[in-house]
Design an enzyme around this catalytic site. Structure first.
Site, short mmCIF file in Angstrom:
data_model
loop_
_atom_site.label_atom_id
_atom_site.label_comp_id
_atom_site.label_asym_id
_atom_site.label_seq_id
_atom_site.Cartn_x
_atom_site.Cartn_y
_atom_site.Cartn_z
N GLN A 141 31.27 -32.99 32.43
CA GLN A 141 30.21 -33.46 33.34
C GLN A 141 29.70 -34.80 32.84
O GLN A 141 29.39 -34.95 31.64
CB GLN A 141 29.06 -32.44 33.42
N TYR A 147 26.84 -31.36 25.57
CA TYR A 147 26.77 -30.03 26.19
C TYR A 147 28.17 -29.52 26.58
O TYR A 147 28.52 -28.37 26.33
CB TYR A 147 25.86 -30.14 27.42
N GLY A 178 27.94 -21.64 37.06
CA GLY A 178 27.82 -22.95 37.69
C GLY A 178 26.36 -23.37 37.67
O GLY A 178 25.62 -23.04 36.73
#
Ligand code: CAA
Length: 240
Positions: A141, A147, A178
């Protein structure tokens, strides 16, 4: 059969839903938390679930915290490593502390909690460990190298420990949520979040309870043949 279960980061968000669900399954649940005393007190008053404070990123604190839980409630047969933090930022803005804090808590916490509880499960011949990973550990991401690396590490940790636990009746699995409707996701800038939600085929954020249902299955007697797996609960956002 009721077991003793510890849920880290258990007084808020996904952890809170997991605690309540495991309690409804008949387990003696203990919620670990690190920071928010007021919230922990309110959680215990509302649910009757005791909360115990320690930092899962602190190895000695984990060993001592789990020993105290075992002395008070009995052997811990179920551990849900849910505690996690974000320190989002693009690489050129991310500090070493942002990196280190996330690795220490999100991935280090899994090691520390397993170190404290896995040997006992192994000796008793039964155990369930569920590690909460993330879609962002599977897919990456933007703005989350820390993370994503920690969560990806959780998936590797899960598969390795599952191999060690299998012949002792200890299953080790991960859930990769999610985007779930929690404080953590609410902290994402609204314009960014809107674009993320637009890419979720189911068309909405997930609910904490939807993760808790997965934990309930993986920790149940019926889940004994499931180990080393990752259950993706993400509304179809990443099919993996
Ligand atoms: N892909 C490509 N480019 C992107 C992008 C993406 N996904 N997101 C942002 N950018 C671009 C922007 O368009 C912008 O480019 P321009 O300057 O050319 O317009 C540039 O990156 C900077 O973006 P921001 O203005 O947002 O920069 P910022 O420094 O203020 O913030 C950020 C960066 C912290 C990463 C912010 O975008 C952010 O918070 N993103 C969300 C990260 C995220 O999804 N976190 C998940 C938290 S919830 C969670 O982690 C739980 C879970 O397990 C799912």
């Amino acid at each position: 059969m009721g077991r003793v279960a510890i849920v880290t980061g258990g007084t808020r968000g996904i952890g809170e839903a997991i605690c309540k669900r495991l309690q409804r399954q008949g387990h003696t649940v203990i919620a670990n938390y690190a920071g928010n005393d007021d919230k922990a007190r309110a959680f215990t008053e509302a649910t009757g679930i005791p909360a115990r404070k320690w930092d899962v990123g602190d190895h000695e604190a984990c060993i001592a915290g789990c020993a105290a839980v075992e002395a008070e409630f009995g052997p811990v047969d179920i551990v849900v490593n849910n505690a996690g933090i974000t320190r989002d930022g693009t690489m050129h803005k991310m500090s070493f502390d942002d990196w280190n804090d996330v690795m220490r808590v999100n991935l280090g916490g899994c090691f520390n909690m397993a170190k404290a509880t896995f040997p006992g499960m192994r000796e008793r011949g039964w155990g369930r460990i569920v590690n909460i990973g993330s879609i962002n550990g599977q897919a990456g991401q933007y703005g989350q190298v820390n993370y994503a690396a920690a969560k990806s590490g959780i998936h590797g940790f899960t598969k390795a420990l599952a191999q060690e636990g299998a012949k002792f009746g200890v299953t080790v699995n991960a859930i990769a949520p999610g985007y779930i409707d929690t404080d953590m996701v609410a902290a994402v800038p609204p314009a960014v979040l809107e674009k993320i939600v637009a890419k979720i085929p189911v068309g909405r954020l997930g609910m904490a309870e939807e993760i808790a249902r997965g934990v309930a299955f993986l920790t149940s007697e019926n889940g004994g043949f499931v180990t080393g797996s990752t259950m993706s609960i993400n509304g179809g956002q990443h099919m993996y």
